[in-house]
Structures are given as C-alpha cells and as structure tokens.
Design a protein around this motif. Structure first.
Motif, short mmCIF file in Angstrom:
data_model
loop_
_atom_site.label_atom_id
_atom_site.label_comp_id
_atom_site.label_asym_id
_atom_site.label_seq_id
_atom_site.Cartn_x
_atom_site.Cartn_y
_atom_site.Cartn_z
N ARG A 77 2.26 1.81 -3.51
CA ARG A 77 1.18 2.24 -4.40
C ARG A 77 0.80 3.69 -4.13
N THR A 78 0.70 4.06 -2.87
CA THR A 78 0.33 5.43 -2.51
C THR A 78 1.44 6.41 -2.90
N GLU A 105 -6.27 8.70 -0.12
CA GLU A 105 -5.16 7.77 -0.29
C GLU A 105 -4.41 7.56 1.02
N ALA A 156 -4.17 0.40 6.19
CA ALA A 156 -3.23 -0.70 5.92
C ALA A 156 -2.21 -0.86 7.04
N ALA A 206 0.83 -1.20 0.00
CA ALA A 206 0.00 0.00 0.00
C ALA A 206 0.87 1.26 0.00
N LEU A 209 -3.86 4.22 3.39
CA LEU A 209 -2.56 3.78 3.91
C LEU A 209 -2.63 3.62 5.43
#
Length: 288
Positions: free
Chosen positions: A21-22, A197, A204, A18, A201
């Motif tokens: 990706r972020t 976003e 996560a 994550a 995160l």
C-alpha cells in the motif's frame, strides 16, 4: 542461527500489505520489482529509470527499506538506472535465509546481489547502516564500486547512548498527534517522523525481529584502503550517531582524496532534513 524474520505469518502478512500500500502511495512512476536469490536469502529490488548505464544502488538505513528513497528516485532516474534495495535482514520484502554475522558477510551479500543483477559497476549510495554496508563492500570486493556516496554512515565511530536516546525520542514523537509532530521533529532532531506513510510502515513492522550485526568501527588501515574511487562522506553536523566534526577530521586525514562535507542544520536524518542537497550530491558523485 540468528536470522531476521517476522514473529509469525500474521505479522508478515500485515506488514507486506502495508508495504504494498505504501509503495503504491509513494513511488513515483513505473518500477519493476525483482526478487533476486542470493546465498543469504531472496532480495527485493525496485528498479526504475533507463535500461542502460551504470546504476545507482540505494541502500537504506537500519529498520528501513527501499521505500525510504521514494522522494529521490524520480530525479536520479533521469540520469541513471536506479536500483533501490530492501536489505536482507531488514523489514521489507526480502527474506533472509542465512545469518549475516559481520561486515564481511554483509559485503558478500551485496556482492552476490550485484552479480546476480549483472551489474559490473555501480554507484553505491548508503544511508547510515547502508553506508556501512557500502564501505564493507568496497573493502572486501574493491572492483565493483564506481563511486561511493555515504549519508551519515555508521562504522566511523563507536555508537554511544546519545544515538539510542535519539531513536527512542523519535519513536515516541512519531506516536504523537500529527499536528504536534513538526514541533517535536525539531525538538528531537528527527525529521523522519514527518514521513507519515513511512512511519505507518514502521509501526506495521513491529512484528519483525531484526538479527543483523552492530556496525564495527573501521580501523585507520581499513579507511586508507577505501581510496581509489570517487567518494563523498556527507555528515549531518548535528548527527546523534557520532561527533561529526571529529569524524570529518579523521576522514580528511586518512582519505585526503575523498570529499567530506558537514551539512549545517542537519542531523542523522539527513535524507529528510536536506533532500534537495542530498539528491544533488548523489548526482555530483555519480555524474549527471
């Protein structure tokens, strides 16, 4: 030993996926990821901007990492090298290996990091917990900070129940349907929940066990010792962390050379409440 860590490998791998990706979604322009060894663990630093000059070092708040600064780095990097740090012990790409038990340890970690990065002088910018770390560093290693910009920093008053209720309310609001979040953000006074976003995160990171110390309140004598470098204390007028007018009065009495600014219509989520103002004040303090 109390060391921050993920509950297991699966939780770590899920978070790091994550995180990457972020980072790709939010970070503006090129960057270099550095993994810097220190006695307290390996620290991830995202570097961007020019090669030369006194860098701006960005220290996130509790539970955050370098990605919280994504909307700032492009503007700041037009004027200075920018080093955005994943604080050891916070959920990020850093890995803690030794305990940090107090502000002196936190200051020692930051000093070791700047030494390893070959940064003889830095403009330190800290938000909340990161602001407390910057203040502790200035106290225990006074030769390296070229300036201090503290965004509603911890360590200036006792943390009361109001702050923990604010955190809980923000966490509940962030789980609401997206269409309701703007209204809830105004209601609870936490604009961070609109950063979809970053909220993803944060979710996560639920498998991360944080083991960092509660910020100790700086004494009057310690605050007086901060004198000697340009310093700006930027306080959200409606902060849940402390009673900002009282903190401002204390700072103006003990640190008359420092700039103290109360930001109207802003709370503890100052970087997302007033991003343009915050970027301007960072550059005013560091120099354009």
């Amino acid at each position: 030993m109390r060391i921050s860590r993920f509950r297991n490998d699966r939780a770590r791998d899920r978070f790091l996926a994550a995180y990457d990706r972020t980072l790709d979604q939010l970070w503006p322009g090129p960057r270099t990821a550095l993994d810097v060894p220190t006695p307290y663990g390996t620290t991830r630093v995202l570097r961007t901007g020019p090669e030369h000059g006194t860098p701006i070092v960005l220290l996130p708040g509790s539970g955050g990492n370098a990605l919280m600064w994504h909307r700032y780095v492009a503007e700041l990097a037009q004027h200075h090298p920018v080093l955005a740090v994943d604080t050891v012990g916070e959920p990020g790409a850093s890995v803690q290996t030794a305990p940090i038990v107090d502000g002196r340890d936190g200051a020692a970690w930051l000093e070791e990091l700047l030494t390893a990065l070959d940064v003889p002088a830095a403009h330190l910018v800290g938000c909340s917990y990161g602001g407390w770390l910057a203040l502790c560093h200035r106290l225990h290693h006074p030769g390296r900070a070229a300036s201090l910009t503290l965004l509603d920093p911890a360590g200036l008053a006792e943390i009361g129940a109001r702050f923990y209720l604010w955190l809980i309310a923000g966490g509940l609001a962030s789980a609401a349907p997206r269409v309701l979040r703007p209204r809830l953000a105004r209601l609870v006074g936490n604009s961070t929940i609109l950063e979809s976003e970053l909220m993803g995160l944060m979710r996560a990171s639920m498998g991360f066990r944080r083991a960092l110390p509660v910020p100790a309140v700086l004494t009057d004598e310690e605050l007086r010792r901060l004198d000697g470098v340009p310093a700006l204390f930027l306080l959200g007028e409606r902060s849940a962390l402390h009673r900002s007018p009282e903190v401002a009065e204390r700072l103006r009495t003990l640190l008359p050379a420092a700039r103290v600014e109360l930001v109207p219509d802003a709370g503890h989520a100052l970087p997302t409440d007033r991003p343009e103002l915050v970027a301007d004040r960072i550059l005013r303090t560091a120099g354009r």
